[in-house]
Every structure is written in C-alpha cells, then in structure tokens.
Design an enzyme around this catalytic site. Structure first.
Site, PDB file in Angstrom:
ATOM      1  N   CYS A 118       0.816  -1.229   0.000  1.00 57.16           N
ATOM      2  CA  CYS A 118       0.000   0.000   0.000  1.00 57.16           C
ATOM      3  C   CYS A 118       0.844   1.272   0.000  1.00 57.16           C
ATOM      4  CB  CYS A 118      -0.937  -0.004   1.198  1.00 57.16           C
ATOM      5  SG  CYS A 118      -1.854  -1.532   1.370  1.00 57.16           S
ATOM      6  N   HIS A 239      -3.320   6.807   3.120  1.00 56.06           N
ATOM      7  CA  HIS A 239      -3.779   5.527   2.561  1.00 56.06           C
ATOM      8  C   HIS A 239      -5.132   5.206   3.188  1.00 56.06           C
ATOM      9  CE1 HIS A 239      -4.190   1.476   1.433  1.00 56.06           C
ATOM     10  NE2 HIS A 239      -3.776   0.954   2.575  1.00 56.06           N
ATOM     11  N   ASN A 269     -10.254  -0.294   0.578  1.00 52.23           N
ATOM     12  CA  ASN A 269      -8.794  -0.229   0.511  1.00 52.23           C
ATOM     13  C   ASN A 269      -8.343  -0.721  -0.871  1.00 52.23           C
ATOM     14  OD1 ASN A 269      -6.046  -0.705   0.759  1.00 52.23           O
ATOM     15  ND2 ASN A 269      -6.186  -1.612   2.801  1.00 52.23           N
TER      16      ASN A 269
HETATM   17  O1  UT7 Z   1      -3.727  -1.606   3.730  1.00 50.46           O
HETATM   18  C1  UT7 Z   1      -3.002  -1.886   4.874  1.00 50.46           C
HETATM   19  C2  UT7 Z   1      -3.448  -3.070   5.529  1.00 50.46           C
HETATM   20  N1  UT7 Z   1      -4.680  -3.115   6.219  1.00 50.46           N
HETATM   21  C3  UT7 Z   1      -5.050  -2.368   7.265  1.00 50.46           C
HETATM   22  O2  UT7 Z   1      -4.555  -1.324   7.556  1.00 50.46           O
HETATM   23  C4  UT7 Z   1      -6.124  -2.905   8.128  1.00 50.46           C
HETATM   24  C5  UT7 Z   1      -5.828  -2.679   9.584  1.00 50.46           C
HETATM   25  N2  UT7 Z   1      -6.778  -3.341  10.471  1.00 50.46           N
HETATM   26  C6  UT7 Z   1      -8.087  -2.970  10.530  1.00 50.46           C
HETATM   27  O3  UT7 Z   1      -8.528  -2.074   9.836  1.00 50.46           O
HETATM   28  C7  UT7 Z   1      -8.962  -3.667  11.554  1.00 50.46           C
HETATM   29  O4  UT7 Z   1      -8.151  -4.436  12.394  1.00 50.46           O
HETATM   30  C8  UT7 Z   1     -10.037  -4.561  10.893  1.00 50.46           C
HETATM   31  C9  UT7 Z   1     -11.098  -3.709  10.218  1.00 50.46           C
HETATM   32  C10 UT7 Z   1      -9.417  -5.508   9.890  1.00 50.46           C
HETATM   33  C11 UT7 Z   1     -10.750  -5.398  11.971  1.00 50.46           C
HETATM   34  O5  UT7 Z   1     -11.309  -4.545  12.943  1.00 50.46           O
HETATM   35  P1  UT7 Z   1     -11.048  -4.816  14.485  1.00 50.46           P
HETATM   36  O6  UT7 Z   1     -11.808  -3.836  15.247  1.00 50.46           O
HETATM   37  O7  UT7 Z   1      -9.558  -4.859  14.702  1.00 50.46           O
HETATM   38  O8  UT7 Z   1     -11.712  -6.233  14.681  1.00 50.46           O
HETATM   39  P2  UT7 Z   1     -11.059  -7.618  15.171  1.00 50.46           P
HETATM   40  O9  UT7 Z   1     -10.220  -8.212  14.085  1.00 50.46           O
HETATM   41  O10 UT7 Z   1     -10.432  -7.425  16.517  1.00 50.46           O
HETATM   42  O11 UT7 Z   1     -12.358  -8.472  15.344  1.00 50.46           O
HETATM   43  C12 UT7 Z   1     -13.373  -8.121  16.314  1.00 50.46           C
HETATM   44  C13 UT7 Z   1     -14.558  -9.060  16.113  1.00 50.46           C
HETATM   45  C14 UT7 Z   1     -14.145 -10.533  16.039  1.00 50.46           C
HETATM   46  O12 UT7 Z   1     -15.156 -11.288  16.671  1.00 50.46           O
HETATM   47  P3  UT7 Z   1     -14.958 -11.838  18.175  1.00 50.46           P
HETATM   48  O13 UT7 Z   1     -13.750 -12.729  18.109  1.00 50.46           O
HETATM   49  O14 UT7 Z   1     -14.749 -10.615  19.025  1.00 50.46           O
HETATM   50  O15 UT7 Z   1     -16.234 -12.569  18.433  1.00 50.46           O
HETATM   51  C15 UT7 Z   1     -14.156 -10.825  14.570  1.00 50.46           C
HETATM   52  O16 UT7 Z   1     -14.385 -12.181  14.282  1.00 50.46           O
HETATM   53  O17 UT7 Z   1     -15.199  -8.771  14.873  1.00 50.46           O
HETATM   54  C16 UT7 Z   1     -15.313  -9.982  14.112  1.00 50.46           C
HETATM   55  N3  UT7 Z   1     -15.266  -9.634  12.708  1.00 50.46           N
HETATM   56  C17 UT7 Z   1     -16.363  -9.357  11.984  1.00 50.46           C
HETATM   57  N4  UT7 Z   1     -17.661  -9.305  12.297  1.00 50.46           N
HETATM   58  C18 UT7 Z   1     -18.517  -8.976  11.328  1.00 50.46           C
HETATM   59  C19 UT7 Z   1     -14.168  -9.530  11.906  1.00 50.46           C
HETATM   60  N5  UT7 Z   1     -14.540  -9.192  10.662  1.00 50.46           N
HETATM   61  C20 UT7 Z   1     -15.888  -9.078  10.671  1.00 50.46           C
HETATM   62  C21 UT7 Z   1     -16.843  -8.751   9.704  1.00 50.46           C
HETATM   63  N6  UT7 Z   1     -18.148  -8.700  10.086  1.00 50.46           N
HETATM   64  N7  UT7 Z   1     -16.512  -8.464   8.440  1.00 50.46           N
END
Ligand code: UT7
Length: 312
Positions: A118, A239, A269
């Site tokens: 990215c 980004h 993204n």
């Molecule tokens: O381009 C450069 C690379 N990418 C990035 O910069 C991305 C950086 N990271 C992020 O933007 C965030 O970490 C994400 C958007 C990917 C995830 O958000 P988060 O607040 O960090 O969520 P998490 O991964 O900690 O997950 C929290 C909960 C989990 O459920 P439990 O274990 O708490 O029950 C996930 O399974 O949210 C769940 N979850 C979802 N739920 C509904 C993860 N993805 C989804 C989804 N829909 N799409």
C-alpha cells in the site's frame, strides 16, 4: 528513517475505478457480516470490482485520464513505474504493458514495476524523483494499480469486506522550484502480519496498531526535516485502509479531520492505488495555489511505510 529532499512538479493526475459496485449489503449475502459492522469498524460502505479488465487496463486508463486532463504530449514520457501487488502476469511488468497500451515506442523509455504494497505509490514517486534528478529522465508516469478482488477470499469476512479495485496515476517533471520531501522506510515483519499468497491474509489488529503509530511518525518526519509547521499543510492524503486509523492519526497529529482527505466509504482499501485515487479526487474538488503543500502518507505489507510532502 530514510529522509531526503528532492524536487519535481506535478504535471497532471488521473484515476480510474471500475463501474461494478459491491456494497456492504451485497457482502451480507455472501459472508457472515453486517453493513453496521463494516461501516462502524472501517468506514467502508462499498467498493469497486472489475469485470473483464486486468490491472494493466486499469493502470492504462488512469494514465490516459492524467494525459488527457493536461493535454500532455505522451511522447515526452521516458520513465514508467507501476506500483502493484496484483499484476495479471508474472512477466512482463505492468509498466511494460502500460507502455505498449499507450503506444509509447520512442527509444530510451524505461518501464518497471515495484511491489511495496500500500506504500507503493510513494516509493514509486521517490524512485522516479531520484532517476529524474540524476539527469537521465525528464518525464515520469507513476501509477498505483490493483485488482485485489482476484486475490480476495470471499469466504473470509476478516479481509473480504476491506478491499476494492482501482488505479491512480501522476505525471511529474523535474522542477527545482517545487520541493518534495520523502520519509520512506521498511520495518521487518518476521511474523508476516500481512501477506498475500493466493489471497490477502492479515492480522488486522496488529496491522492496525502499526498503521496508527507510523502515520504520525512519517508525517512528523517530513515536517521536521523540512522545518515546516503543520499549519502550512493544505491537506493530508492518507492511505485509505480504515477510517478509524485516519481518525486516530488526526488525534495523534493534533490536526482536525478536515485536514485529511477521505474517500474510503466509496472504494474501500485499493492498496497502491488508494493514495493516487484520493489525490486526484481531492484535486477535482479543491483548487491548489502555487506553493500549497500536501502530504501523502501510506503503510502496508513489508512492513512498508512512508510520507511524501508535495509542493504545488
Ligand atoms: O492496507 C493496509 C493493511 N490493512 C489495514 O490497515 C487494516 C488494519 N486493520 C483494521 O482495519 C482492523 O483491524 C479490521 C477492520 C481488519 C478489523 O477490525 P477490528 O476492530 O480490529 O476487529 P477484530 O479483528 O479485533 O475483530 C473483532 C470481532 C471478532 O469477533 P470476536 O472474536 O470478538 O467474536 C471478529 O471475528 O469482529 C469480528 N469480525 C467481523 N464481524 C462482522 C471480523 N470481521 C468481521 C466482519 N463482520 N466483516
């Protein structure tokens, strides 16, 4: 930190995003997610997905858009750099395909790709600036182009809601009156918190922590190196990975959200394409005066990161 100063003028910018829209509601039908979760956790409402086009097509259309906007003589272009991790061929490079599709046949053109995820567009500008400064090249076409939908597992809700396809381009020429400052670097990632094999794989929270920290340090790096006060910055083009990452950067840098250009709700993204698409859209909405300063800032797999201060 690799900090350095250089110079170039921005001749033109362009972008292309495919017509196909994949909304959060569409994703609700194919994976266990909700519009509410995606919107509140990322700021994304929809993303664009190609149908029948490849990465080099998107790159070429974005380049043509930049060429046409400035009514630019494309035969002046002697350097083409495409930043991408989603090339449709292993070889030749997307830059060579763009050269062919644009019909650039003049001897002495150099075309190649870089993969810095990215941050690729910022790395591309950095390399192009150095190659023009050496005196060998006079007009560079730098493109960020991605078809991430082909590397997305639409069964994995952790990643499939995040990414989209698109391309952005910039034509630059050497101009000593237009200062640019770069702060680019790579931090080793032994745990591979973000990588692509058949699909994009990511430890979201770890990437989130890295991104939130590195935007602040990258932007502060260029400001301090150039002895520039943040009040002189007209806009920051980050980004577009997650609205919450941008909001946390706004807080950390003590710069209001209005200073940051945001279009993540429309495209998600788009990796190396995200910054040049956002820059081009910002320039369609806002007129820049000579001397205005804009900072591009990105981060991604590698872990790569970087900022570039542009002078209009
Ligand atoms: O381009 C450069 C690379 N990418 C990035 O910069 C991305 C950086 N990271 C992020 O933007 C965030 O970490 C994400 C958007 C990917 C995830 O958000 P988060 O607040 O960090 O969520 P998490 O991964 O900690 O997950 C929290 C909960 C989990 O459920 P439990 O274990 O708490 O029950 C996930 O399974 O949210 C769940 N979850 C979802 N739920 C509904 C993860 N993805 C989804 C989804 N829909 N799409």
């Amino acid at each position: 930190m690799a900090l350095d100063k250089g110079c170039f003028k921005i001749v033109s910018t362009g972008h292309f995003t495919p017509e196909g829209v994949l909304s959060n509601h569409d994703l609700e039908k194919i994976v266990d997610t909700t519009d509410e979760w995606i919107t509140s956790r990322t700021g994304i409402k929809e993303r664009r997905i190609v149908n029948g086009k490849n990465t080099s097509d998107l790159a070429t259309i974005a380049a043509m858009n930049a060429i046409e906007k400035a009514n630019y003589d494309k035969d002046k272009i002697d350097l083409i750099i495409v930043a991408t991790f989603t090339a449709e061929l292993r070889s030749p490079s997307m830059a060579c395909r763009v050269q062919a599709k644009l019909g650039l046949d003049k001897p002495g053109i150099l075309a190649f790709d870089i993969n810095a995820a990215c941050t690729g567009f910022i790395y591309g500008l950095n390399i192009a600036e150095k190659m023009m400064y050496s005196g060998s090249y006079k007009s560079a076409l730098v493109i960020g182009a991605e078809v991430i939908s082909k590397f997305t597992d639409y069964k994995d809700r952790n990643t499939c809601v995040l990414f989209g396809d698109g391309a952005g381009a910039m034509i630059i020429e050497k101009d000593e009156s237009k200062e640019v400052i770069f702060n680019v670097q790579t931090k080793s990632d032994n745990d591979l918190i973000l990588y692509v094999d058949d699909y994009v794989n990511m430890n979201g929270p770890k990437v989130y922590q890295f991104a939130s920290r590195v935007i602040k340090s990258s932007v502060n790096g260029v400001l301090e190196y150039g002895n520039i006060d943040r009040s002189q910055i007209k806009k920051i083009i980050p980004h577009q990975a997650n609205i919450r990452i941008i909001q946390s950067a706004s807080k950390a840098l003590k710069m209001p959200m209005e200073s940051f250009y945001v279009n993540i709700h429309k495209y998600g993204n788009t990796s190396a394409a995200s910054i040049p698409i956002a820059l081009d859209e910002m320039l369609e909405e806002e007129t820049m005066e000579a001397g205005d300063k804009v900072i591009l800032v990105g981060f991604g797999a590698g872990l790569t990161s970087g900022a570039c201060l542009l002078t209009f």
